[in-house]
Design a protein around this motif. Structure first.
Motif, PDB file in Angstrom:
ATOM      1  N   GLY A   1       0.823  -1.207   0.000  1.00  0.00           N
ATOM      2  CA  GLY A   1       0.000   0.000   0.000  1.00  0.00           C
ATOM      3  C   GLY A   1       0.850   1.247   0.000  1.00  0.00           C
ATOM      4  N   GLY A   2       0.194   2.397  -0.131  1.00  0.00           N
ATOM      5  CA  GLY A   2       0.876   3.681  -0.135  1.00  0.00           C
ATOM      6  C   GLY A   2       1.428   4.029  -1.504  1.00  0.00           C
ATOM      7  N   LYS A   3       1.769   5.289  -1.688  1.00  0.00           N
ATOM      8  CA  LYS A   3       2.369   5.716  -2.952  1.00  0.00           C
ATOM      9  C   LYS A   3       3.511   6.694  -2.669  1.00  0.00           C
ATOM     10  CE  LYS A   3      -1.119   9.340  -3.776  1.00  0.00           C
ATOM     11  NZ  LYS A   3      -2.095   9.853  -4.745  1.00  0.00           N
ATOM     12  N   GLY A   4       4.386   6.832  -3.677  1.00  0.00           N
ATOM     13  CA  GLY A   4       5.523   7.724  -3.514  1.00  0.00           C
ATOM     14  C   GLY A   4       6.421   7.264  -2.383  1.00  0.00           C
ATOM     15  N   ASP A   5       6.796   8.203  -1.548  1.00  0.00           N
ATOM     16  CA  ASP A   5       7.677   7.887  -0.422  1.00  0.00           C
ATOM     17  C   ASP A   5       7.009   7.005   0.626  1.00  0.00           C
ATOM     18  OD1 ASP A   5       9.686   9.366  -1.566  1.00  0.00           O
ATOM     19  OD2 ASP A   5       9.282  11.174  -0.400  1.00  0.00           O
ATOM     20  N   PHE A   6       5.660   6.901   0.572  1.00  0.00           N
ATOM     21  CA  PHE A   6       4.935   6.093   1.560  1.00  0.00           C
ATOM     22  C   PHE A   6       4.721   4.650   1.101  1.00  0.00           C
ATOM     23  CE2 PHE A   6       3.579  10.434   2.614  1.00  0.00           C
ATOM     24  CZ  PHE A   6       3.810  10.439   3.975  1.00  0.00           C
ATOM     25  N   ALA A   7       5.070   4.334  -0.139  1.00  0.00           N
ATOM     26  CA  ALA A   7       4.796   3.003  -0.677  1.00  0.00           C
ATOM     27  C   ALA A   7       5.590   1.930   0.064  1.00  0.00           C
ATOM     28  CB  ALA A   7       5.120   2.959  -2.159  1.00  0.00           C
ATOM     29  N   VAL A   8       4.877   0.879   0.488  1.00  0.00           N
ATOM     30  CA  VAL A   8       5.524  -0.261   1.134  1.00  0.00           C
ATOM     31  C   VAL A   8       4.908  -1.550   0.598  1.00  0.00           C
ATOM     32  CG1 VAL A   8       6.012   1.003   3.271  1.00  0.00           C
ATOM     33  CG2 VAL A   8       3.910  -0.321   3.090  1.00  0.00           C
ATOM     34  N   GLN A   9       5.692  -2.597   0.579  1.00  0.00           N
ATOM     35  CA  GLN A   9       5.166  -3.937   0.331  1.00  0.00           C
ATOM     36  C   GLN A   9       6.080  -4.911   1.039  1.00  0.00           C
ATOM     37  OE1 GLN A   9       5.393  -4.160  -4.012  1.00  0.00           O
ATOM     38  NE2 GLN A   9       7.114  -5.587  -3.839  1.00  0.00           N
ATOM     39  N   GLY A  10       5.498  -6.031   1.445  1.00  0.00           N
ATOM     40  CA  GLY A  10       6.339  -6.964   2.174  1.00  0.00           C
ATOM     41  C   GLY A  10       5.626  -8.251   2.514  1.00  0.00           C
TER      42      GLY A  10
END
Length: 347
Positions: free
Chosen positions: A155-164
């Motif tokens: 989720g998130g986009k730009g600097d906030f994007a995370v996946q794991g």
């Protein structure tokens, strides 16, 4: 045999899901926007749990985070990545998708993935109402000896994007996904905890998606707010508690949750995403997992806790838990005990 869901089913699912959300489960307007996106992409498929073999595997898809978060974002690619990663992890054995709960958004969790990935939604969510913690939507798997939870999140986009990916006990993995939602700006899409159909039948909420759709049609078929509310109460065997202006409303964000309280007339409500207690003169009259829900009487809409405003005119209803389709987690005293710790400061 899987069957197609119509656009009208989608709208009904959002309204019925919003009511069964009991104050949580996502925002109504976001659910309606998601319906437009889903049916612009194609027709989702739903299958009754009895159509699948007992040893078939399904995985839960969920949105984890705080409903009021302003910077939440999840792309279609992130949703598909989460599901595909899980399916690859278990050697392409998934036969369907289940959602974690009922809510304005959560009832239709997985419908977009159904279209994009050509996978059916199984009509057996982890819970037939919304609940605050991830583990409450985990089918009591934490009580299975040596069970290891598996979760893929994005989720998130730009600097906030995370996946794991996280693997471990259910408490730790649920908290990890919740922390990831905070880092992502408020929300992540998760695919987690594959289970057999046999296990899901025993611990989940079969036919709860159908229930949300039917309830939504009941609400929408009313011409006036009085008719809409009467149809809802008749379908759920519920009770209209009080109507009036909201006073003493407060909402704070704590560890990725919305926590707060409000009053309507002589009644006091607390919430932890979902409404937790309904009390009068200091005496608790109803408590989660009973369904407590608010409706904006002027707009004639179900309204979750995060959308309540001071002075808003609302109707409050109560539905006993015996009239809902609930997971076995809703009778788990250890999980329910956590509620007391969270809301003790606002009672």
């Amino acid at each position: 045999m899987a069957k197609g869901l119509s656009y009208e089913d989608g709208i009904a699912a959002v309204y019925g899901g919003a009511i069964l959300g009991g104050g949580g489960g996502g925002l109504l307007e976001e659910g309606l926007k998601l319906v437009e996106e889903i049916f612009a992409a194609g027709e989702p498929q739903i299958v009754d749990i009895t159509e699948l073999d007992q040893e078939d595997l399904v995985a839960c898809v969920a949105m984890v985070g705080a409903p009021s978060a302003a910077d939440q974002y999840i792309s279609n690619e992130q949703l598909c990545w989460s599901y595909r990663s899980m399916n690859n992890y278990i050697n392409q054995r998934l036969k369907g998708i289940i959602t974690n709960e009922n809510g304005a958004i959560t009832t239709i969790n997985g419908w977009l993935q159904s279209v994009l990935l050509h996978v059916p939604v199984v009509d057996a969510p982890c819970n037939g109402r919304a609940h605050p913690t991830g583990i409450m939507g985990s089918l009591n798997l934490h009580e299975q000896q040596e069970y290891q939870s598996v979760q893929f999140y994005a989720g998130g986009k730009g600097d906030f994007a995370v996946q794991g990916f996280v693997e471990g006990n259910l408490h730790s993995t649920a908290k990890t996904a919740r922390q990831a939602s905070i880092l992502a700006g408020g929300l992540v899409g998760v695919t987690r905890n594959p289970v057999t159909i046999d296990y899901l039948q025993k611990h989940g909420a079969p036919n709860a998606i159908t229930m949300a759709i039917e309830l939504g049609y009941c609400f929408l078929n009313g011409q006036t707010f009085e008719e809409k509310l009467a149809h809802v109460l008749q379908y759920l065997n519920g009770v209209h508690i009080v109507s009036g202006a909201v006073t003493n409303y407060s909402l704070t964000k704590e560890n990725g949750f919305d926590v707060g309280e409000l009053s309507v007339g002589d009644y006091h409500l607390t919430f932890w995403n979902e409404y937790m207690t309904l009390s009068k003169e200091g005496q608790v009259q109803s408590k989660f997992p009973d369904l407590i829900m608010t409706f904006d009487t002027e707009k004639m809409m179900p309204v979750p806790s995060a959308s309540i405003k001071e002075g808003m005119h609302v109707a409050v209803i109560h539905v006993d838990q015996s009239n809902l389709k609930l997971s076995t987690t809703m009778q788990n005293e250890v999980l329910l005990r956590e509620i007391d710790e969270v809301i003790k400061g606002v009672l």
